[in-house]
Design a protein around this motif. Structure first.
Motif: not given
Length: 103
Positions: A42-47, A49-50, A52-60
């Motif tokens: 749903v959300f792409d993981i960016d290099d 981004s922080s 914490g933000e990547n962790l939140a996106r991964s959890l979603v």
């Protein structure tokens, strides 16, 4: 009959494994990996981004995948409970067709 079919099955499995190894190029593997991962994210993981933000996106993304699997499992159990065997058979035929011809 079993003694004849075992070597044939083994030969078929070896030939299919060799075909997969020689037909798939690194480029086709990379393209397939991108298509499969884009299906479930749903959300792409960016290099950029922080962490914490990547962790939140991964959890979603994880919650979305687990929710879809749970919902589909619950639906299949409900169909079985209410004896909707024609729908279950149709689902099995459809999923087998997708696995055999489109993946």
């Amino acid at each position: 009959a079993i003694l004849i079919s075992c070597p044939l099955v083994s030969i078929t499995m070896i030939l299919s494994a060799l075909a997969v190894q020689f037909i798939n190029t690194p480029q086709s593997r990379r393209m397939a990996q991108q298509q499969l991962t884009s299906t479930y994210t749903v959300f792409d993981i960016d290099d950029d981004s922080s962490t914490g933000e990547n962790l939140a996106r991964s959890l979603v993304n994880t919650l979305v995948i687990v929710s879809v699997i749970c919902a589909m499992t619950f639906l299949i159990v409900l169909l079985y409970k209410f004896r909707c065997m024609k729908l279950l058979l149709g689902y099995m035929i459809l999923s087998s067709t997708v696995l055999f011809f489109f993946l």
